[in-house]
Each structure stands twice: as C-alpha cells, then as structure tokens.
Design a protein around this motif. Structure first.
Motif, PDB file in Angstrom:
ATOM      1  N   GLY A 250       0.814  -1.210   0.000  1.00  0.00           N
ATOM      2  CA  GLY A 250       0.000   0.000   0.000  1.00  0.00           C
ATOM      3  C   GLY A 250       0.846   1.258   0.000  1.00  0.00           C
ATOM      4  N   MET A 251       1.970   1.241   0.727  1.00  0.00           N
ATOM      5  CA  MET A 251       2.836   2.421   0.762  1.00  0.00           C
ATOM      6  C   MET A 251       3.484   2.688  -0.590  1.00  0.00           C
ATOM      7  SD  MET A 251       2.521   3.946   3.576  1.00  0.00           S
ATOM      8  CE  MET A 251       3.782   5.159   3.180  1.00  0.00           C
ATOM      9  N   TYR A 255       3.411   6.423  -2.054  1.00  0.00           N
ATOM     10  CA  TYR A 255       4.575   7.185  -2.514  1.00  0.00           C
ATOM     11  C   TYR A 255       4.458   7.562  -3.994  1.00  0.00           C
ATOM     12  CZ  TYR A 255       7.425   6.817   1.702  1.00  0.00           C
ATOM     13  OH  TYR A 255       7.913   6.961   2.977  1.00  0.00           O
ATOM     14  N   ALA A 256       3.776   6.733  -4.782  1.00  0.00           N
ATOM     15  CA  ALA A 256       3.605   7.049  -6.210  1.00  0.00           C
ATOM     16  C   ALA A 256       2.518   8.100  -6.436  1.00  0.00           C
ATOM     17  CB  ALA A 256       3.263   5.777  -6.994  1.00  0.00           C
ATOM     18  N   PHE A 257       1.639   8.288  -5.460  1.00  0.00           N
ATOM     19  CA  PHE A 257       0.458   9.134  -5.626  1.00  0.00           C
ATOM     20  C   PHE A 257       0.787  10.548  -6.104  1.00  0.00           C
ATOM     21  CE2 PHE A 257      -3.270  11.393  -3.491  1.00  0.00           C
ATOM     22  CZ  PHE A 257      -4.139  11.126  -4.531  1.00  0.00           C
ATOM     23  N   PRO A 258       1.681  11.294  -5.452  1.00  0.00           N
ATOM     24  CA  PRO A 258       1.929  12.665  -5.932  1.00  0.00           C
ATOM     25  C   PRO A 258       2.509  12.724  -7.331  1.00  0.00           C
ATOM     26  CG  PRO A 258       3.472  12.059  -4.189  1.00  0.00           C
ATOM     27  CD  PRO A 258       2.434  10.996  -4.234  1.00  0.00           C
ATOM     28  N   PRO A 416       4.280   9.772   4.322  1.00  0.00           N
ATOM     29  CA  PRO A 416       3.235  10.487   3.567  1.00  0.00           C
ATOM     30  C   PRO A 416       1.936   9.695   3.516  1.00  0.00           C
ATOM     31  CG  PRO A 416       5.320  10.530   2.386  1.00  0.00           C
ATOM     32  CD  PRO A 416       5.511   9.595   3.541  1.00  0.00           C
ATOM     33  N   GLN A 417       0.825  10.415   3.430  1.00  0.00           N
ATOM     34  CA  GLN A 417      -0.484   9.809   3.316  1.00  0.00           C
ATOM     35  C   GLN A 417      -0.966   9.881   1.864  1.00  0.00           C
ATOM     36  OE1 GLN A 417      -3.351  11.129   6.245  1.00  0.00           O
ATOM     37  NE2 GLN A 417      -1.726  11.770   7.641  1.00  0.00           N
ATOM     38  N   ASP A 423      -1.068  22.498  -2.802  1.00  0.00           N
ATOM     39  CA  ASP A 423       0.127  22.716  -3.640  1.00  0.00           C
ATOM     40  C   ASP A 423       0.705  21.424  -4.191  1.00  0.00           C
ATOM     41  OD1 ASP A 423       1.142  21.582  -1.365  1.00  0.00           O
ATOM     42  OD2 ASP A 423       2.500  23.214  -0.847  1.00  0.00           O
ATOM     43  N   GLY A 424       0.038  20.286  -3.934  1.00  0.00           N
ATOM     44  CA  GLY A 424       0.480  19.010  -4.481  1.00  0.00           C
ATOM     45  C   GLY A 424       1.422  18.230  -3.604  1.00  0.00           C
ATOM     46  N   THR A 425       1.810  18.765  -2.449  1.00  0.00           N
ATOM     47  CA  THR A 425       2.702  18.038  -1.553  1.00  0.00           C
ATOM     48  C   THR A 425       1.885  17.069  -0.688  1.00  0.00           C
ATOM     49  OG1 THR A 425       2.540  19.790   0.110  1.00  0.00           O
ATOM     50  CG2 THR A 425       4.356  19.907  -1.480  1.00  0.00           C
ATOM     51  N   PRO A 426       2.473  15.925  -0.330  1.00  0.00           N
ATOM     52  CA  PRO A 426       1.706  14.935   0.448  1.00  0.00           C
ATOM     53  C   PRO A 426       1.438  15.415   1.877  1.00  0.00           C
ATOM     54  CG  PRO A 426       3.623  13.942  -0.619  1.00  0.00           C
ATOM     55  CD  PRO A 426       3.781  15.414  -0.724  1.00  0.00           C
ATOM     56  N   VAL A 427       0.282  14.997   2.395  1.00  0.00           N
ATOM     57  CA  VAL A 427      -0.045  15.217   3.794  1.00  0.00           C
ATOM     58  C   VAL A 427       0.665  14.152   4.618  1.00  0.00           C
ATOM     59  CG1 VAL A 427      -1.920  15.210   5.498  1.00  0.00           C
ATOM     60  CG2 VAL A 427      -2.265  16.236   3.241  1.00  0.00           C
TER      61      VAL A 427
END
Length: 428
Positions: A250-251, A255-258, A416-417, A423-427
C-alpha cells in the motif's frame, strides 16, 4: 505519601449533565437519517445505471458485457462524462479529490449537485473508487446549509461532525465505525469534558444512519469465510507477515500518488485528464479482468465464495491491478473514496497468501491483508481494525489483528499519506 499523591493528581474532566446533551438528540437523529437516505439514494441510482450500462446495453450492441473492448469503451466514456460535469456544471464538482479525506470541508450548496452527479457516474462506469469521500462531503455541505437556516442557534461546528458520523454509520451499517472515526479525530484536538459526552451526538447520528441503511438496504460485510477458530503460533506469524506485506505494498501506491497526480495535472483540463485516466483504467481492466472494476465491495464477495477458484498468480495480478487502478482513479480527477478499493486489494492479497501457503486460513489472510492495506491507504487505525474484523466475523481473530497491526503501523506512521495539499505536496 498516598494522600499527597492523590492531591497532586489532575482532576478528571466533569461529566456533562443530561440537560446539556438532550438538545442535540433531535438534530443528530435528523442528520443521521438524512445522511443515510442520501447515501442509499446515490448508491441505488448508480447501481441501476450500472446494471443498464453493463447489461442490456452491451447485449443490445452485440458486445460482451465484460469484453476488453466494452470495458475500455465504458471507462473512457465515463472519463468523458465526469470530465464534462467537472468542466461545465457549476461548482466543478468540488475541489481536487486528491486533497480530500473523510473529514470533508463545508462546500457551498451550489457545488453539491455536480459532486453527486460526478460520483454517481463514476460508481456506475467502473473506476476503482468508493462513494465515501464525496457522499460525506455532500452530506456535510447539506447539513451545514440546512442546519444554519433552520437552527441558527445550534453551533455551526456541530453539523459537519453529525453529517460525517451519520454517513459513516450508513456506509458500514453500524455506528461503531462512526464512533471509532470520531474518537480518533477527537484524540488530536483539545476537548472539553469527557470523551463520551463529546461523542454522544455523533454516535446518535451514526446509530440513526446505520439503522436507516439497515432497514432500507440490508447491507452486510461478512464474506462468509470459515471462522479462524483457536489461533496458534503459526497464525500469529502469518498475520504479522501478511499485514506487513500489505502495508508495504500500500505504501508503494502512497509514494507514487503525488507523481501520478502531477502527471495527470500536466494535462491541465478535466476533458483531457479524466478521459486519459479512463483510458489507463481500461488497459488495467484488460489486464486484471472485470473483478478489478468498480468500488470492489460486491467483487470481494465473489472472490470469497470460491477462494480456490484462482491461482496465486491471478490473485497477485488482481491485487496489483486494483491498487494501480485506485492510484490512477484517485489521481486523474474521479470523485470517490479509497477505502473500498483498498479492501479489495487487501482481500486479493490475503487470498494470494492462502493460495501460496494453504496452511494460512482464508479468513486470516483476508483480515490481515485488509488491515495492512487500509493502514497504509487511510492511516485510520481503528477503521482498519474494524473493517478487517467485520469481513470475517470471527471473534478469535481480534487479538491476532491487534498484534498484526503493530509492525504494520510502524511501517506507515510518520510517512506520507494518500492525500495531497493544495500545492500538491503529500499530507503527513
């Protein structure tokens, strides 16, 4: 010495009197029932549309219902339809869904019709997202707007909490999930009074939402798998390995999400982003098969009915494809939530573990796979434990899940979530 220690201990928060809680009961009941009806209404309409799009329509055209051609056409067409809603409907179906979680902001009423329409089209068309995030957002906006108009003296901060609790209760068919989510949210905030006093109104809304859904739609999450029975040492070891592996997988998506979101963002227009996302989803569906379409709740039932019906390689393929489909659908602009697709990915991974090592019981594999996947994707510890437990309805698995959650949580906490800032940065 004991007396001195007692005197230095901080006093506990006072319990609220009943008269302070009674005024919140009626608003909580109304919001809970209304939230459930909105959820059931959106789901029912989407299911009817799905039945037409994936049944009589391809039959009339002489195309296989789940042929590669039809899956590709439908997913691209869904991207075009949702893209038109985001482009042309007032409010543009709300903010970028990649920036939203379960705790939705209060949106203006003009945004909500487009958001609901985009959600219904998405659910019917096949992208791998669930209804939870947009339906919660719609109910929060409705509750805040109508509550402010008809009960202006009620604190405005109450309505979003009631709407969220009512919707979560409706989604899971039980107020327990709502209580867990609200308690977890309150844990990070300054709180006046006792915890139970603070969750009284949300729990009332969650209970009314759950009862309404149960009476109207009769939902169930139990997959009917054989119960675990008395756990042994090998079961604990298997649970630790599967939950940790699911969390790591899942991680990878987190990590690929942004990066995937930024890639679709370069297209700059919903009529390019969403059809492009539909095209990628069509290719993934061709690879993973029709079970990797849609939110995944009814599809995991098909997997669980015949755990021996697929090979370990097929289960592994469905796991990776579903996770990739979730990543793409959440990145390109489709309005939807991530819980139910993550449940499918965790279920497929757990059944893959059973296919590889038959000594791993299917219920154990499914529960721990779902637990690790949800911890990574949602970062909601209580909801992850609760969902994993209710899928297999085996009381003895609770202790094993609690143990398995510990290393899985160490793998995901502080990282990261699967949610972005504006601004596109991960929460984090």
């Amino acid at each position: 010495m004991a007396q001195e220690t007692t005197q230095q201990a901080p006093p506990s928060a006072p319990t609220a009197p009943a008269r302070a809680l009674l005024p919140f009961i009626l608003p909580a009941v109304v919001v809970g029932v209304a939230a459930a009806l909105v959820f059931v209404g959106v789901s029912t309409v989407a299911e009817q549309l799905q039945h037409v799009l994936w049944g009589p329509l391809p039959d009339a055209l002489g195309v296989g219902r789940y042929s590669v051609l039809w899956m590709y056409v439908m997913l691209v067409a869904t991207g075009i339809a949702v893209g038109l809603v985001v482009w042309k409907v007032p409010g543009h179906a709300g903010p970028d869904p990649a920036t939203l979680g379960l705790n939705a902001p209060v949106m203006p009423p003009a945004v909500l019709p487009g958001l609901v329409l985009a959600t219904g089209l998405m659910l019917a068309g096949g992208p791998s997202l669930g209804p939870e995030n947009p339906v919660i957002a719609a109910n929060v906006g409705l509750a805040a707007w109508l509550g402010g108009r008809f009960l202006p003296r009620t604190p405005g901060s109450l309505w979003p909490v009631l709407a969220e609790a009512g919707t979560i209760g409706a989604l899971f068919g039980t107020p327990v999930a709502a209580a867990l989510v609200i308690s977890e949210a309150l844990a990070g905030q300054p709180m006046r009074g006792r915890l139970w006093d603070n969750v009284f109104a949300p729990l009332t809304a969650g209970a009314c939402g759950a009862v309404t859904t149960t009476l109207v739609a009769h939902p169930t999450f139990d997959l009917g798998l054989p119960p675990l029975g008395h756990p042994h040492g090998r079961d604990v070891v298997a649970a630790l390995v599967i939950a940790s592996a699911a969390a790591l997988l899942g991680m990878c998506a987190v990590y690929a999400f942004p990066y995937v979101h930024a890639a679709f963002g370069r297209l700059r227009h919903p009529m390019l982003m969403l059809p492009a996302g539909g095209a990628v989803l069509g290719a993934l569906a061709a690879l993973g098969g029709h079970l990797t379409l849609f939110k995944g709740l009814s599809e995991i039932g098909q997997l669980a009915r015949d755990p021996q019906g697929w090979s370990a390689g097929q289960f592994a393929t469905m796991t990776v494809v579903k996770l990739a489909a979730l990543l793409v659908a959440a990145s390109c602009g489709f309005r939807g939530g991530r819980i139910f697709p993550a449940v499918f990915a965790g279920t497929a991974l757990g059944l893959c573990a059973h296919a590889l090592v038959p000594a791993v019981q299917p219920s154990l594999g499914v529960a721990t796979g779902v637990l690790g996947m949800l911890l990574a994707i949602t970062r909601q510890g209580w909801v992850s434990l609760f969902t994993a437990a209710v899928l297999v309805a085996s009381p003895s698995i609770l202790a094993v899940l609690c143990i398995a959650s510990l290393p899985a949580w160490l793998l995901v906490t502080g990282r990261p979530q699967m949610q972005l800032r504006a601004d596109g940065t991960p929460v984090r």
